[in-house]
Motif scaffolding. Structure first.
Motif, PDB file in Angstrom:
ATOM      1  N   ILE A 157       0.871  -1.176   0.000  1.00 51.18           N
ATOM      2  CA  ILE A 157       0.000   0.000   0.000  1.00 51.18           C
ATOM      3  C   ILE A 157       0.907   1.225   0.000  1.00 51.18           C
ATOM      4  O   ILE A 157       1.814   1.327   0.816  1.00 51.18           O
ATOM      5  CB  ILE A 157      -0.901   0.033   1.254  1.00 51.18           C
ATOM      6  CG1 ILE A 157      -1.684  -1.264   1.406  1.00 51.18           C
ATOM      7  CG2 ILE A 157      -1.857   1.217   1.179  1.00 51.18           C
ATOM      8  CD1 ILE A 157      -2.475  -1.353   2.704  1.00 51.18           C
ATOM      9  N   LYS A 158       0.656   2.152  -0.914  1.00 50.08           N
ATOM     10  CA  LYS A 158       1.503   3.336  -1.010  1.00 50.08           C
ATOM     11  C   LYS A 158       0.637   4.590  -1.094  1.00 50.08           C
ATOM     12  O   LYS A 158      -0.355   4.626  -1.823  1.00 50.08           O
ATOM     13  CB  LYS A 158       2.396   3.263  -2.254  1.00 50.08           C
ATOM     14  CG  LYS A 158       3.370   2.115  -2.252  1.00 50.08           C
ATOM     15  CD  LYS A 158       4.109   1.992  -3.561  1.00 50.08           C
ATOM     16  CE  LYS A 158       5.035   3.148  -3.809  1.00 50.08           C
ATOM     17  NZ  LYS A 158       5.868   2.926  -5.026  1.00 50.08           N
ATOM     18  N   ALA A 159       1.040   5.620  -0.351  1.00 49.21           N
ATOM     19  CA  ALA A 159       0.351   6.901  -0.439  1.00 49.21           C
ATOM     20  C   ALA A 159       0.509   7.473  -1.845  1.00 49.21           C
ATOM     21  O   ALA A 159       1.607   7.486  -2.403  1.00 49.21           O
ATOM     22  CB  ALA A 159       0.913   7.876   0.593  1.00 49.21           C
ATOM     23  N   VAL A 160      -0.572   7.934  -2.430  1.00 50.08           N
ATOM     24  CA  VAL A 160      -0.540   8.513  -3.769  1.00 50.08           C
ATOM     25  C   VAL A 160       0.417   9.698  -3.821  1.00 50.08           C
ATOM     26  O   VAL A 160       1.144   9.893  -4.800  1.00 50.08           O
ATOM     27  CB  VAL A 160      -1.969   8.939  -4.183  1.00 50.08           C
ATOM     28  CG1 VAL A 160      -1.929   9.872  -5.387  1.00 50.08           C
ATOM     29  CG2 VAL A 160      -2.809   7.715  -4.504  1.00 50.08           C
ATOM     30  N   LYS A 166       7.654   7.278   3.460  1.00 51.59           N
ATOM     31  CA  LYS A 166       6.492   7.473   4.320  1.00 51.59           C
ATOM     32  C   LYS A 166       5.220   7.106   3.577  1.00 51.59           C
ATOM     33  O   LYS A 166       5.117   7.249   2.365  1.00 51.59           O
ATOM     34  CB  LYS A 166       6.437   8.917   4.820  1.00 51.59           C
ATOM     35  CG  LYS A 166       7.650   9.283   5.650  1.00 51.59           C
ATOM     36  CD  LYS A 166       7.688  10.763   5.963  1.00 51.59           C
ATOM     37  CE  LYS A 166       8.961  11.094   6.714  1.00 51.59           C
ATOM     38  NZ  LYS A 166      10.153  10.861   5.876  1.00 51.59           N
ATOM     39  N   GLY A 167       4.213   6.644   4.321  1.00 53.06           N
ATOM     40  CA  GLY A 167       2.962   6.266   3.712  1.00 53.06           C
ATOM     41  C   GLY A 167       3.066   5.003   2.894  1.00 53.06           C
ATOM     42  O   GLY A 167       2.459   4.894   1.825  1.00 53.06           O
ATOM     43  N   ALA A 182      -5.375   1.504   7.423  1.00 53.73           N
ATOM     44  CA  ALA A 182      -5.670   2.612   8.330  1.00 53.73           C
ATOM     45  C   ALA A 182      -4.394   3.325   8.760  1.00 53.73           C
ATOM     46  O   ALA A 182      -4.323   4.564   8.790  1.00 53.73           O
ATOM     47  CB  ALA A 182      -6.440   2.099   9.555  1.00 53.73           C
ATOM     48  N   SER A 183      -3.353   2.556   9.068  1.00 52.85           N
ATOM     49  CA  SER A 183      -2.084   3.141   9.489  1.00 52.85           C
ATOM     50  C   SER A 183      -1.445   3.932   8.354  1.00 52.85           C
ATOM     51  O   SER A 183      -0.923   5.034   8.554  1.00 52.85           O
ATOM     52  CB  SER A 183      -1.134   2.035   9.958  1.00 52.85           C
ATOM     53  OG  SER A 183       0.126   2.558  10.279  1.00 52.85           O
ATOM     54  N   CYS A 184      -1.481   3.384   7.156  1.00 52.38           N
ATOM     55  CA  CYS A 184      -0.895   4.048   5.995  1.00 52.38           C
ATOM     56  C   CYS A 184      -1.611   5.358   5.689  1.00 52.38           C
ATOM     57  O   CYS A 184      -0.989   6.396   5.453  1.00 52.38           O
ATOM     58  CB  CYS A 184      -0.965   3.112   4.784  1.00 52.38           C
ATOM     59  SG  CYS A 184      -0.135   3.750   3.314  1.00 52.38           S
ATOM     60  N   LYS A 185      -2.938   5.332   5.723  1.00 47.20           N
ATOM     61  CA  LYS A 185      -3.715   6.539   5.452  1.00 47.20           C
ATOM     62  C   LYS A 185      -3.454   7.616   6.497  1.00 47.20           C
ATOM     63  O   LYS A 185      -3.366   8.807   6.182  1.00 47.20           O
ATOM     64  CB  LYS A 185      -5.213   6.194   5.409  1.00 47.20           C
ATOM     65  CG  LYS A 185      -5.681   5.582   4.100  1.00 47.20           C
ATOM     66  CD  LYS A 185      -7.162   5.277   4.150  1.00 47.20           C
ATOM     67  CE  LYS A 185      -7.726   5.014   2.758  1.00 47.20           C
ATOM     68  NZ  LYS A 185      -7.803   6.250   1.939  1.00 47.20           N
ATOM     69  N   ARG A 186      -3.323   7.185   7.741  1.00 45.20           N
ATOM     70  CA  ARG A 186      -3.069   8.127   8.830  1.00 45.20           C
ATOM     71  C   ARG A 186      -1.725   8.835   8.619  1.00 45.20           C
ATOM     72  O   ARG A 186      -1.604  10.053   8.741  1.00 45.20           O
ATOM     73  CB  ARG A 186      -3.081   7.363  10.151  1.00 45.20           C
ATOM     74  CG  ARG A 186      -3.192   8.213  11.397  1.00 45.20           C
ATOM     75  CD  ARG A 186      -3.591   7.360  12.592  1.00 45.20           C
ATOM     76  NE  ARG A 186      -2.702   6.232  12.786  1.00 45.20           N
ATOM     77  CZ  ARG A 186      -3.098   4.973  12.978  1.00 45.20           C
ATOM     78  NH1 ARG A 186      -4.394   4.676  13.002  1.00 45.20           N
ATOM     79  NH2 ARG A 186      -2.232   4.004  13.151  1.00 45.20           N
TER      80      ARG A 186
END
Length: 630
Positions: A157-160, A166-167, A182-186
């Motif tokens: 899972i990667k933040a866009v 991070k993310g 949930a942790s990644c989005k936070r």
């Protein structure tokens, strides 16, 4: 050429830009927060401007204040460094609209590559190979879970809008997905103000290969070869090198050509990095390397590229921003030798890598190789920013030569009382598999236990401390003060003797023998001795001296905040029964999430925080008491 330059950053990269600017005769302006009022980059610049309080969001991230500072000081251009505002297209646009020169790519190029999902679609259209995954707009947890299940685990899972490690979360099984999401989005929301994510197939033996690209406003684009950044911890790079071990010329040509194609697809100007993920299970092959993302800025690891090409990439940035053509054509660039960079962090590997803050009472790095740092002895490591305090860069005729130089330098690092990862890095670089080029992003996690240094002093270190204590005359008249006399002492006593010493609650009587081979450095003052050996630091005192009671290592069940930060999760309540190592509280500090865990099995008898609370360094968060039979 630009005549005056404001550096919209701090620390090591600000000092790095100032160095090149000074060589080119460019006047420099530094910006600083409250915490950095006396920082090295401020001292080195020709002029400085205060831009706000210590938190980055109230100072370094306020674009309008940065632009105002440039106007106020008469700066012609703004260099963003890396991190902070360096990949903020709105800021870049505002700089240009204000009549200043932006030392970076066009705002539209930043936007095109800033969102990982859109960038991958663009690259696929341009004929650049991309990894399989989900790049859709729908962000409902149920949809994301279904897509991950369809791709097959493990997935990433990667933040866009992510970057810098991070993310990002690896998910090994369907049952873990919801918690990891949930942790990644936070973390993504806190770091980037955007909690959207994409999902990729996680490659089991991945290698992180990236290519340095450069474009100018005249349509020229070149690459400056590749770097291997596979040695990572928690998706954060710690050791980088150039060129990539095991990269043959055919694969290099294919990957670098793809990187240039990617840069041309977004009309790229300035320094950029095209990041690829490679399946290293069968060696590096052109058909097993895929586009991952583009960093539209200078990279932390740019020195290794500079070392193997002999080019100054900051100078290239400044010349391109001033409208000049690229300093060299592709056929004028060649690889010269091998370079490796290690990131020295203010953190404690034997204590879950928690960041270490405070004053650098002793700070001595070897000068046998290239050092990039933003601090000097006497400076403070602040809890407000990234914990990297220096980069050690070796360069030599061969990879083996560069490794040997780097390991020797890391083992010679002397820092106190701030803790560092020097010994950890030295062990990683000296590892037989690393020397053989057998690297992938799982290298550190798979070898973590063997890479962690022993927190206890070795027999040699005890003996060195004892020899140091005995190397001076303990005269009653006070002349020739033994503690100050030992500064810089290299243990070489003339005869064996016995002395009692204390370290971290342990007292031993040591027979110091100068004939015993010793490696390291001992310094002394104020009734104590510091021994630096193999990248570690150990403090000893005479029994009964201040600080030798030994209470510091007692596990009394008090879980304190290691630094100022914000509590983002509380996983227990008063009365909860916990196991040793169980997560209690998650703290957000120094741009990362840090989990604080139970020191032993027991009962939570005291809980002093709630989610969202701001806590100070040393604050008691949770107290654990051993239960019956524990």
């Amino acid at each position: 050429m630009i005549r005056s330059l404001l550096i919209a950053n701090r620390g090591e990269i600000a000092c790095r830009v100032i160095r090149t600017a000074r060589r080119l005769g460019i006047r420099t302006v530094a910006v600083h927060s409250d915490a950095d009022a006396r920082a090295l980059h401020v001292r080195e610049a020709d002029e400085s401007v205060h831009v706000g309080p210590s938190p980055a969001r109230e100072s370094y991230l306020l674009g309008e204040r940065i632009i105002a500072a440039a106007k106020e000081t008469g700066a012609e251009a703004i260099h963003p460094g890396y991190g902070f505002l360096s990949e903020n297209a709105d800021f870049a646009e505002a700089v240009i609209e204000s009549g200043l020169i932006w030392v970076g790519p066009k705002p539209q190029s930043i936007r095109a590559m800033g969102l990982k999902d859109a960038a991958k679609k663009l690259m696929a259209e341009a004929g650049v190979p991309v990894t399989p995954g989900y790049l859709g707009e729908e962000q409902a947890p149920e949809r994301l879970q279904a897509e991950a299940d369809a791709i097959g685990y493990p997935v990433l899972i990667k933040a866009v809008a992510g970057g810098g490690g991070k993310g990002m979360r690896k998910v090994n099984a369907s049952g873990e997905f919801a918690e990891m999401l949930a942790s990644c989005k936070r973390e993504a929301a806190a770091s980037f103000g955007d909690d959207r994510v994409l999902i990729e197939k996680y490659i089991e033996r991945p290698r992180h290969i990236e290519v340095q690209v450069f474009g100018d406003a005249h349509g020229n684009v070149v690459h400056l070869f590749e770097r291997d950044c596979s040695l990572q911890r928690r998706h954060q790079k710690v050791i980088e090198e150039a060129p990539a071990p095991g990269m043959d010329e055919a694969t290099r040509a294919a990957v670098c050509e793809a990187a240039v194609k990617a840069a041309r697809a977004v009309d790229y100007v300035g320094a950029g990095t095209i990041e690829f993920i490679a399946d290293g299970s069968q060696g590096l092959r052109a058909d097993r390397i895929w586009f991952m993302e583009m960093n539209t800025r200078l990279q932390v690891e740019h020195p290794v590229t500079e070392e193997i090409t002999g080019e100054d990439l900051v100078e290239w940035q400044l010349r391109v921003a001033a409208g000049e053509t690229l300093p060299k054509r592709q056929d004028e660039l060649a690889i010269q030798g091998h370079a490796i960079e290690a990131r020295l962090y203010a953190e404690d590997p034997v204590n879950q890598f928690l960041p270490s803050t405070g004053r650098l009472d002793h700070f001595d790095l070897p000068r046998t190789l290239r050092i990039e740092t933003g601090v000097e002895e006497g400076d403070r490591i602040s809890p407000w920013y990234d914990p990297m305090i220096a980069k050690l860069v070796s360069h030599g005729p061969s990879r083996a030569w560069a490794i040997d130089e780097l390991v020797g330098a890391l083992e010679a690092v002397e820092v106190w009382p701030v803790r560092t990862n020097a010994a950890f890095l030295a062990r990683a670089a000296a590892d037989a598999d690393f020397r053989a080029g057998e690297v992938d992003t799982g290298f550190i996690p798979s070898k973590l236990e063997s890479l962690l240094p022993d927190p206890a002093p070795s027999e040699g270190v005890w003996n060195m401390a004892a020899a140091a204590m005995l190397a001076v005359d303990f005269g009653e008249d006070g002349e020739g003060d033994p503690w100050s006399a030992l500064a810089g002492f290299r243990a070489n006593a003339a005869e064996a003797a016995r002395i009692s010493l204390s370290h971290a609650g342990t007292t031993r009587t040591i027979e110091a023998d100068a004939e015993r081979p010793l490696e390291g450095v001992a310094t002394a003052s104020g009734g104590s001795v510091l021994v630096f050996s193999d990248g570690q630091a150990f403090a000893f005192t005479l029994p009964g001296a201040a600080g030798s009671s030994g209470a510091g290592d007692a596990l009394d069940g008090a879980v304190q905040s290691p630094m100022p930060g914000r509590v983002i999760a509380v996983d227990v309540s008063a009365g909860t029964k916990v196991e040793r190592g169980q997560k209690l509280v998650t703290l957000e500090a120094m741009k990362m999430e840090h989990s604080l865990t139970a020191p032993f099995a027991g009962i939570v008898t005291e809980l002093n925080v709630a989610e969202g609370a701001q806590v100070s360094e040393g604050a008691l968060l949770v107290r654990i008491e051993k239960g019956e039979g524990e």
